[in-house]
Design a protein around this motif. Structure first.
Motif, PDB file in Angstrom:
ATOM      1  N   PRO A 273     -16.609   3.999  28.679  1.00 53.92           N
ATOM      2  CA  PRO A 273     -17.674   4.680  28.291  1.00 53.92           C
ATOM      3  C   PRO A 273     -17.768   6.109  27.818  1.00 53.92           C
ATOM      4  CG  PRO A 273     -18.020   4.185  30.775  1.00 53.92           C
ATOM      5  CD  PRO A 273     -16.539   3.466  30.159  1.00 53.92           C
ATOM      6  N   TRP A 274     -18.667   6.549  27.393  1.00 52.91           N
ATOM      7  CA  TRP A 274     -18.758   8.003  26.893  1.00 52.91           C
ATOM      8  C   TRP A 274     -18.679   9.086  28.133  1.00 52.91           C
ATOM      9  CZ3 TRP A 274     -17.523  10.860  22.834  1.00 52.91           C
ATOM     10  CH2 TRP A 274     -18.160  12.350  22.656  1.00 52.91           C
ATOM     11  N   GLY A 275     -19.489   8.641  28.970  1.00 53.28           N
ATOM     12  CA  GLY A 275     -19.460   9.526  30.068  1.00 53.28           C
ATOM     13  C   GLY A 275     -18.003   9.642  30.846  1.00 53.28           C
ATOM     14  N   GLY A 276     -17.230   8.496  30.756  1.00 54.11           N
ATOM     15  CA  GLY A 276     -15.834   8.381  31.323  1.00 54.11           C
ATOM     16  C   GLY A 276     -14.971   9.290  30.616  1.00 54.11           C
ATOM     17  N   ARG A 277     -15.157   9.306  29.338  1.00 52.87           N
ATOM     18  CA  ARG A 277     -14.196  10.082  28.482  1.00 52.87           C
ATOM     19  C   ARG A 277     -14.568  11.568  28.568  1.00 52.87           C
ATOM     20  NH1 ARG A 277     -15.600   6.927  22.719  1.00 52.87           N
ATOM     21  NH2 ARG A 277     -15.986   5.114  23.549  1.00 52.87           N
ATOM     22  N   VAL A 278     -15.706  12.293  28.772  1.00 50.28           N
ATOM     23  CA  VAL A 278     -16.048  13.219  28.916  1.00 50.28           C
ATOM     24  C   VAL A 278     -15.423  13.833  30.192  1.00 50.28           C
ATOM     25  CG1 VAL A 278     -17.905  15.099  29.198  1.00 50.28           C
ATOM     26  CG2 VAL A 278     -17.997  13.150  27.675  1.00 50.28           C
ATOM     27  N   ALA A 279     -15.686  13.074  31.301  1.00 51.24           N
ATOM     28  CA  ALA A 279     -15.121  13.459  32.594  1.00 51.24           C
ATOM     29  C   ALA A 279     -13.569  13.218  32.422  1.00 51.24           C
ATOM     30  CB  ALA A 279     -15.557  12.348  33.562  1.00 51.24           C
ATOM     31  N   TRP A 280     -12.944  12.573  31.752  1.00 49.98           N
ATOM     32  CA  TRP A 280     -11.407  12.463  31.630  1.00 49.98           C
ATOM     33  C   TRP A 280     -10.945  13.512  30.818  1.00 49.98           C
ATOM     34  CZ3 TRP A 280      -8.852   8.385  28.216  1.00 49.98           C
ATOM     35  CH2 TRP A 280      -7.481   8.715  27.933  1.00 49.98           C
ATOM     36  N   ILE A 281     -11.503  13.607  29.400  1.00 49.42           N
ATOM     37  CA  ILE A 281     -10.623  14.670  28.476  1.00 49.42           C
ATOM     38  C   ILE A 281     -11.117  16.232  28.938  1.00 49.42           C
ATOM     39  CG2 ILE A 281     -10.473  14.984  26.120  1.00 49.42           C
ATOM     40  CD1 ILE A 281     -10.573  12.108  25.617  1.00 49.42           C
ATOM     41  N   CYS A 282     -12.253  16.332  28.856  1.00 49.22           N
ATOM     42  CA  CYS A 282     -13.063  17.677  29.149  1.00 49.22           C
ATOM     43  C   CYS A 282     -12.569  18.371  30.306  1.00 49.22           C
ATOM     44  CB  CYS A 282     -14.329  17.660  28.829  1.00 49.22           C
ATOM     45  SG  CYS A 282     -15.001  17.256  27.242  1.00 49.22           S
ATOM     46  N   SER A 283     -12.598  17.602  31.494  1.00 48.01           N
ATOM     47  CA  SER A 283     -12.361  18.169  32.719  1.00 48.01           C
ATOM     48  C   SER A 283     -10.817  18.378  32.736  1.00 48.01           C
ATOM     49  CB  SER A 283     -12.617  17.197  33.729  1.00 48.01           C
ATOM     50  OG  SER A 283     -11.883  16.050  33.869  1.00 48.01           O
ATOM     51  N   SER A 284      -9.953  17.522  32.133  1.00 44.89           N
ATOM     52  CA  SER A 284      -8.488  17.880  32.059  1.00 44.89           C
ATOM     53  C   SER A 284      -7.998  19.070  31.640  1.00 44.89           C
ATOM     54  CB  SER A 284      -7.894  16.752  31.410  1.00 44.89           C
ATOM     55  OG  SER A 284      -7.751  15.359  32.124  1.00 44.89           O
ATOM     56  N   ILE A 285      -8.839  19.415  30.321  1.00 38.14           N
ATOM     57  CA  ILE A 285      -8.517  20.514  29.577  1.00 38.14           C
ATOM     58  C   ILE A 285      -9.078  21.886  30.228  1.00 38.14           C
ATOM     59  CG2 ILE A 285      -9.035  21.788  27.290  1.00 38.14           C
ATOM     60  CD1 ILE A 285      -9.221  19.032  25.971  1.00 38.14           C
ATOM     61  N   CYS A 286     -10.063  21.648  30.955  1.00 41.10           N
ATOM     62  CA  CYS A 286     -10.536  22.900  31.542  1.00 41.10           C
ATOM     63  C   CYS A 286      -9.983  23.149  32.569  1.00 41.10           C
ATOM     64  CB  CYS A 286     -12.113  22.532  32.064  1.00 41.10           C
ATOM     65  SG  CYS A 286     -13.178  22.496  30.824  1.00 41.10           S
ATOM     66  N   LEU A 287      -9.284  22.246  33.604  1.00 40.67           N
ATOM     67  CA  LEU A 287      -8.693  22.533  34.556  1.00 40.67           C
ATOM     68  C   LEU A 287      -7.273  23.020  34.340  1.00 40.67           C
ATOM     69  CD1 LEU A 287      -9.279  18.941  36.878  1.00 40.67           C
ATOM     70  CD2 LEU A 287      -9.728  21.645  37.601  1.00 40.67           C
ATOM     71  N   ASP A 288      -6.578  22.458  33.326  1.00 35.10           N
ATOM     72  CA  ASP A 288      -5.471  23.002  32.580  1.00 35.10           C
ATOM     73  C   ASP A 288      -5.382  24.242  32.175  1.00 35.10           C
ATOM     74  OD1 ASP A 288      -3.915  21.153  33.779  1.00 35.10           O
ATOM     75  OD2 ASP A 288      -4.143  19.651  31.980  1.00 35.10           O
ATOM     76  N   ILE A 289      -6.650  24.690  31.596  1.00 38.36           N
ATOM     77  CA  ILE A 289      -6.822  26.179  31.289  1.00 38.36           C
ATOM     78  C   ILE A 289      -6.759  27.118  32.393  1.00 38.36           C
ATOM     79  CG2 ILE A 289      -8.357  27.848  30.169  1.00 38.36           C
ATOM     80  CD1 ILE A 289      -9.102  25.673  28.183  1.00 38.36           C
ATOM     81  N   MET A 290      -7.617  26.435  33.291  1.00 36.28           N
ATOM     82  CA  MET A 290      -7.541  27.446  34.763  1.00 36.28           C
ATOM     83  C   MET A 290      -6.122  27.129  35.536  1.00 36.28           C
ATOM     84  SD  MET A 290     -10.978  26.512  36.495  1.00 36.28           S
ATOM     85  CE  MET A 290     -11.194  24.879  36.442  1.00 36.28           C
ATOM     86  N   ASN A 291      -5.484  26.214  35.357  1.00 39.02           N
ATOM     87  CA  ASN A 291      -4.101  26.135  36.037  1.00 39.02           C
ATOM     88  C   ASN A 291      -3.092  27.302  35.208  1.00 39.02           C
ATOM     89  OD1 ASN A 291      -4.731  24.205  37.918  1.00 39.02           O
ATOM     90  ND2 ASN A 291      -3.969  22.559  36.555  1.00 39.02           N
TER      91      ASN A 291
ATOM     92  N   TYR B 246     -14.587  10.936  39.707  1.00 33.08           N
ATOM     93  CA  TYR B 246     -14.058   9.802  40.644  1.00 33.08           C
ATOM     94  C   TYR B 246     -15.035   8.850  40.794  1.00 33.08           C
ATOM     95  CZ  TYR B 246     -10.528  13.024  42.738  1.00 33.08           C
ATOM     96  OH  TYR B 246      -9.395  13.743  42.961  1.00 33.08           O
ATOM     97  N   TYR B 247     -16.262   9.038  40.448  1.00 28.55           N
ATOM     98  CA  TYR B 247     -17.290   7.848  40.091  1.00 28.55           C
ATOM     99  C   TYR B 247     -16.900   6.806  39.525  1.00 28.55           C
ATOM    100  CZ  TYR B 247     -20.972   5.292  38.176  1.00 28.55           C
ATOM    101  OH  TYR B 247     -21.802   4.208  37.511  1.00 28.55           O
ATOM    102  N   TYR B 248     -16.113   7.094  38.376  1.00 25.51           N
ATOM    103  CA  TYR B 248     -15.674   6.004  37.306  1.00 25.51           C
ATOM    104  C   TYR B 248     -14.322   5.528  37.934  1.00 25.51           C
ATOM    105  CZ  TYR B 248     -18.921   8.354  34.064  1.00 25.51           C
ATOM    106  OH  TYR B 248     -19.861   8.664  33.377  1.00 25.51           O
ATOM    107  N   VAL B 249     -13.669   5.926  38.623  1.00 21.23           N
ATOM    108  CA  VAL B 249     -12.663   5.291  39.379  1.00 21.23           C
ATOM    109  C   VAL B 249     -12.972   4.464  40.361  1.00 21.23           C
ATOM    110  CG1 VAL B 249     -10.466   5.721  40.459  1.00 21.23           C
ATOM    111  CG2 VAL B 249     -11.020   7.375  38.894  1.00 21.23           C
ATOM    112  N   LEU B 250     -13.891   4.838  41.344  1.00 19.58           N
ATOM    113  CA  LEU B 250     -14.437   4.014  42.376  1.00 19.58           C
ATOM    114  C   LEU B 250     -15.275   2.976  41.990  1.00 19.58           C
ATOM    115  CD1 LEU B 250     -14.758   6.703  45.356  1.00 19.58           C
ATOM    116  CD2 LEU B 250     -12.751   5.058  44.735  1.00 19.58           C
TER     117      LEU B 250
END
Length: 263
Positions: free
Chosen positions: A212-230, A129-133
């Protein structure tokens, strides 16, 4: 600091104090008057009860706001990476205040509601959310993720029924279990193709490389990890729902036979 940034900060701080007030004052007062079983709970159970009550309120609030943005915010839907994030920032600011409030409660009442998974989840969400806000990027994807909150009320209600002593085969519990499975599937599983198709559509574009690279990591990696858990959670929920329904069917089938023996 520009006026809009000050407004977002004010919303986050107000959200924090509002959810603290709901936990400490509103939930206990309301629960005593609406549930006869609340007064009989242990202190630890009351802490979790109030935490889940606040969680349900937050989920419904941001979930409804999320749907409005998804259907009516043309700027975000047309440019999912850099579209005008005004409404999304407002919604995320509310969630940010809630997450910080919940983190504080988790640490303070660790023996009652302490959970390492929730700490990691909240910190990961706050990082994203840091990257959004802070930078106004990825508003569509941040908002889309908040759709998952619609499954929270049913999950919390399941715990409420359990702590109040409702049998798993009771009608309220079964109805909530079916609703939980359906809603969880709709807002966390069925939406995956839509989410990832939008992600694929912007991958490699100029807008994508401006993130930025950090934003892409927060976006793509977190999405994949969350959906595996889902997917894992959906499997468990579906199995649990199936077992309860099968148990209820066996009970109904056994009742006429027992009645026939006593006649």
């Amino acid at each position: 600091m520009d006026p809009f940034t000050q407004l977002i900060l004010t919303i986050s701080v107000t959200s924090f104090f509002t959810f603290q007030w709901l936990f400490h004052r509103v939930s206990p007062w309301m629960s005593l008057r609406t549930s006869t079983g609340f007064s009989g709970l242990s202190d630890k159970q009351k802490v979790e009860w109030n935490s889940r009550t606040v969680s349900t309120f937050h989920a419904l609030l941001v979930g409804i706001f999320c749907l409005y943005i998804l259907f009516f915010d043309d700027a975000v839907n047309e440019d999912p990476v850099w579209g005008d994030p005004t409404l999304v920032k407002t919604n995320v600011a509310i969630t940010t205040g809630y997450l910080i409030s919940d983190l504080l409660l988790i640490f303070y009442y660790w023996k009652a509601i302490g959970d390492k998974f929730f700490v990691v989840h909240h910190l990961a969400a706050l990082y994203a959310y840091y990257y959004v806000l802070g930078q106004g990027m990825l508003p569509y994807f941040a908002n889309f993720r908040l759709l998952a909150e619609f499954s929270t009320p049913c999950v919390n209600q399941r715990w409420f029924f359990e702590v109040l002593g409702y049998p798993k085969s009771s009608r309220p519990n079964m109805a909530n279990g079916i609703a939980m499975a359906v809603v969880f599937f709709m807002v966390r599983i069925a939406v995956m193709p839509v989410y990832y198709s939008r992600m694929y559509a912007v991958y490699g574009t100029e807008a994508f490389y401006l993130v930025p690279w950090g934003g892409r990591v927060a976006w793509i990696c977190s999405s994949i990890c969350l959906d595996i858990m889902n997917i894992m959670w959906m499997h468990k929920i579906a199995r649990g729902c199936y077992k309860v329904l099968q148990s209820a069917r066996r009970s109904k089938a056994a009742t006429p036979q027992e009645n026939g023996k006593t006649d």
